[in-house]
Enzyme design. Sequence first.
Site, mmCIF file in Angstrom:
data_model
loop_
_atom_site.group_PDB
_atom_site.id
_atom_site.type_symbol
_atom_site.label_atom_id
_atom_site.label_comp_id
_atom_site.label_asym_id
_atom_site.label_seq_id
_atom_site.Cartn_x
_atom_site.Cartn_y
_atom_site.Cartn_z
ATOM 1 N N ASP A 152 0.849 -1.201 0.000
ATOM 2 C CA ASP A 152 0.000 0.000 0.000
ATOM 3 C C ASP A 152 0.882 1.248 0.000
ATOM 4 O OD1 ASP A 152 -2.070 1.837 0.351
ATOM 5 O OD2 ASP A 152 -3.118 0.621 1.815
ATOM 6 N N HIS A 203 -8.067 -0.918 8.953
ATOM 7 C CA HIS A 203 -7.043 -0.392 8.026
ATOM 8 C C HIS A 203 -7.399 1.070 7.772
ATOM 9 C CE1 HIS A 203 -4.577 -1.001 4.161
ATOM 10 N NE2 HIS A 203 -5.240 0.101 3.872
ATOM 11 N N CYS A 208 -4.125 4.820 -2.537
ATOM 12 C CA CYS A 208 -4.581 3.946 -3.611
ATOM 13 C C CYS A 208 -4.669 4.777 -4.890
ATOM 14 C CB CYS A 208 -5.948 3.367 -3.243
ATOM 15 S SG CYS A 208 -6.645 2.370 -4.552
HETATM 16 P P1 HMG Z 1 -8.712 -5.586 -16.530
HETATM 17 O O1 HMG Z 1 -8.001 -4.601 -17.401
HETATM 18 O O2 HMG Z 1 -10.193 -5.530 -16.475
HETATM 19 O O3 HMG Z 1 -8.286 -7.099 -16.755
HETATM 20 O O4 HMG Z 1 -8.115 -5.365 -15.060
HETATM 21 P P2 HMG Z 1 -8.011 -7.975 -18.011
HETATM 22 O O5 HMG Z 1 -8.254 -9.373 -17.569
HETATM 23 O O6 HMG Z 1 -8.748 -7.426 -19.202
HETATM 24 O O7 HMG Z 1 -6.425 -7.800 -18.246
HETATM 25 C C1 HMG Z 1 -5.838 -6.636 -18.768
HETATM 26 C C2 HMG Z 1 -4.344 -6.877 -18.898
HETATM 27 O O8 HMG Z 1 -3.766 -7.049 -17.612
HETATM 28 C C3 HMG Z 1 -4.025 -8.148 -19.671
HETATM 29 O O9 HMG Z 1 -2.770 -7.928 -20.309
HETATM 30 C C4 HMG Z 1 -3.844 -9.170 -18.585
HETATM 31 O O10 HMG Z 1 -3.025 -10.254 -18.961
HETATM 32 C C5 HMG Z 1 -3.192 -8.358 -17.495
HETATM 33 P P3 HMG Z 1 -2.690 -7.800 -21.924
HETATM 34 O O11 HMG Z 1 -3.318 -9.064 -22.436
HETATM 35 O O12 HMG Z 1 -3.498 -6.563 -22.248
HETATM 36 O O13 HMG Z 1 -1.232 -7.676 -22.177
HETATM 37 N N1 HMG Z 1 -3.483 -8.879 -16.169
HETATM 38 C C6 HMG Z 1 -2.561 -9.151 -15.245
HETATM 39 N N2 HMG Z 1 -1.218 -9.058 -15.269
HETATM 40 C C7 HMG Z 1 -0.565 -9.421 -14.141
HETATM 41 N N3 HMG Z 1 -1.193 -9.836 -13.027
HETATM 42 C C8 HMG Z 1 -2.527 -9.942 -12.962
HETATM 43 C C9 HMG Z 1 -3.259 -9.589 -14.120
HETATM 44 N N4 HMG Z 1 -4.575 -9.571 -14.393
HETATM 45 C C10 HMG Z 1 -4.707 -9.146 -15.658
HETATM 46 N N5 HMG Z 1 -3.120 -10.345 -11.845
HETATM 47 C C11 HMG Z 1 -7.595 -6.132 -12.833
HETATM 48 C C12 HMG Z 1 -8.626 -6.070 -13.946
HETATM 49 C C13 HMG Z 1 -8.282 -6.617 -11.580
HETATM 50 C C14 HMG Z 1 -6.490 -7.093 -13.231
HETATM 51 C C15 HMG Z 1 -7.012 -4.709 -12.645
HETATM 52 O O14 HMG Z 1 -8.059 -3.818 -12.486
HETATM 53 C C16 HMG Z 1 -6.085 -4.613 -11.477
HETATM 54 O O15 HMG Z 1 -4.994 -5.177 -11.469
HETATM 55 N N6 HMG Z 1 -6.481 -3.875 -10.438
HETATM 56 C C17 HMG Z 1 -5.664 -3.742 -9.236
HETATM 57 C C18 HMG Z 1 -5.874 -2.419 -8.654
HETATM 58 C C19 HMG Z 1 -5.041 -2.256 -7.412
HETATM 59 O O16 HMG Z 1 -4.033 -2.907 -7.220
HETATM 60 N N7 HMG Z 1 -5.487 -1.327 -6.543
HETATM 61 C C20 HMG Z 1 -4.781 -1.034 -5.328
HETATM 62 C C21 HMG Z 1 -4.956 -2.086 -4.300
HETATM 63 S S1 HMG Z 1 -6.494 -1.972 -3.408
HETATM 64 C C22 HMG Z 1 -6.166 -0.829 -2.154
HETATM 65 O O17 HMG Z 1 -5.162 -0.188 -2.177
HETATM 66 C C23 HMG Z 1 -7.114 -0.710 -0.998
HETATM 67 C C24 HMG Z 1 -6.599 -1.425 0.245
HETATM 68 O O18 HMG Z 1 -5.344 -0.905 0.656
HETATM 69 C C25 HMG Z 1 -7.590 -1.269 1.383
HETATM 70 C C26 HMG Z 1 -7.976 0.169 1.656
HETATM 71 O O19 HMG Z 1 -7.147 1.065 1.703
HETATM 72 O O20 HMG Z 1 -9.172 0.359 1.895
HETATM 73 C C27 HMG Z 1 -6.440 -2.921 -0.016
HETATM 74 MG MG MG Z 2 -5.062 0.984 1.814
#
Ligand code: HMG
Ligand code: MG
Length: 300
Positions: free
Chosen positions: A15, A207, A240
């Site tokens: 994070d 959190h 985030c």
């Molecule tokens: P998408 O674009 O809808 O997914 O993303 P997709 O399946 O169409 O894939 C798009 C591209 O990403 C493809 O590549 C996939 O292969 C690749 P391309 O074919 O175009 O070359 N891909 C991946 N590559 C590596 N690892 C993977 C993966 N998945 C797909 N796992 C997806 C959907 C969920 C993947 C995207 O939206 C994403 O990764 N989101 C993550 C966002 C994130 O990390 N946010 C921050 C964390 S949450 C947070 O901070 C809150 C928290 O701290 C709690 C709080 O504070 O309240 C937890």
């Molecule tokens: Mg967070």
Amino acid sequence: RLPSAVRIVEVGARDGLQNEPRLVDTRVKVQLIHDLVDAGLRSVEVTGFVSPKWVPQLKDASDVMSAVQKKNGVTYPVLVPNIKGFDAALAAGAEEIAVFAAATETFSHKNVNCSIQKSLDRFRAVITAAQAHDIKIRGYVSCVVGCPYEGHVAPEAVADVAFKLYEMGCYEISLGDTIGVGNPKSIVQMIDAVLRRGIPVSALAIHCHDTRGAALANVLAAMSLGLSVVDSSVAGLGGCPFAPGAAGNLATEDLIYMLQGMGIDIGDVNLEKVIGIGHRICQYLGRKTSSRVSQATICT
Ligand code: HMG
Ligand code: MG
């Protein structure tokens, strides 16, 4: 009713760094994780196996996870959004994962590009795969009191998502005030709703992002209901990329200072070491620490 012991979940390497604009060297991330463990922290989130298109900073997730030298008695959870991420996490040696859902539809779409229900469906597949490999699963719910897009969030909406994650097999649900808009009253109302839904307090974590300076007060309010797991980030790093206005997490240094001062058992954590780690990572990032304890220590 305050718990006599608290487990700190250090989220700085994930994070804390995920929103940094300049790519942080893989070796710096690994050193940060090793140093945090050396300082006595026993739950240290490592990275996120998320799409590098969405979060470029974490594109070295496999390299970081593979390079971490694990110590007995320490857990090293990693974020996983889908099966692709799970497969990569497994290959890199992850033994604990965290799935993450949101309490609002808009945030879910912005963060994981799908509805809450669709994200839960994806997690069901991830959780089934993880269970087959004896991998523990933590769950996050984001926007538990407020959403950057939808504003106020009803406690029942949080309870719904939290309970679904718990029912699916998450051993712990971390309730995230993603943009730091909560206060002790709204946090208690939200946790009350989650508890009423049937999740035991022992399976809940809090959190808090410290955007408006209420994180420590909110943690104490959560603890007054019996919560004994608290997420925090060294130097208060964090935010985030999909939550505009989200500042850093509660600083680990400030949490340690409060809990140790209150005589609450957090294990053998060395505050001076954590302060030093915070200084070093802030120096590397060219940032000022958000930890008040750290600032006070520099001043004396
Ligand atoms: P998408 O674009 O809808 O997914 O993303 P997709 O399946 O169409 O894939 C798009 C591209 O990403 C493809 O590549 C996939 O292969 C690749 P391309 O074919 O175009 O070359 N891909 C991946 N590559 C590596 N690892 C993977 C993966 N998945 C797909 N796992 C997806 C959907 C969920 C993947 C995207 O939206 C994403 O990764 N989101 C993550 C966002 C994130 O990390 N946010 C921050 C964390 S949450 C947070 O901070 C809150 C928290 O701290 C709690 C709080 O504070 O309240 C937890
Ligand atoms: Mg967070």
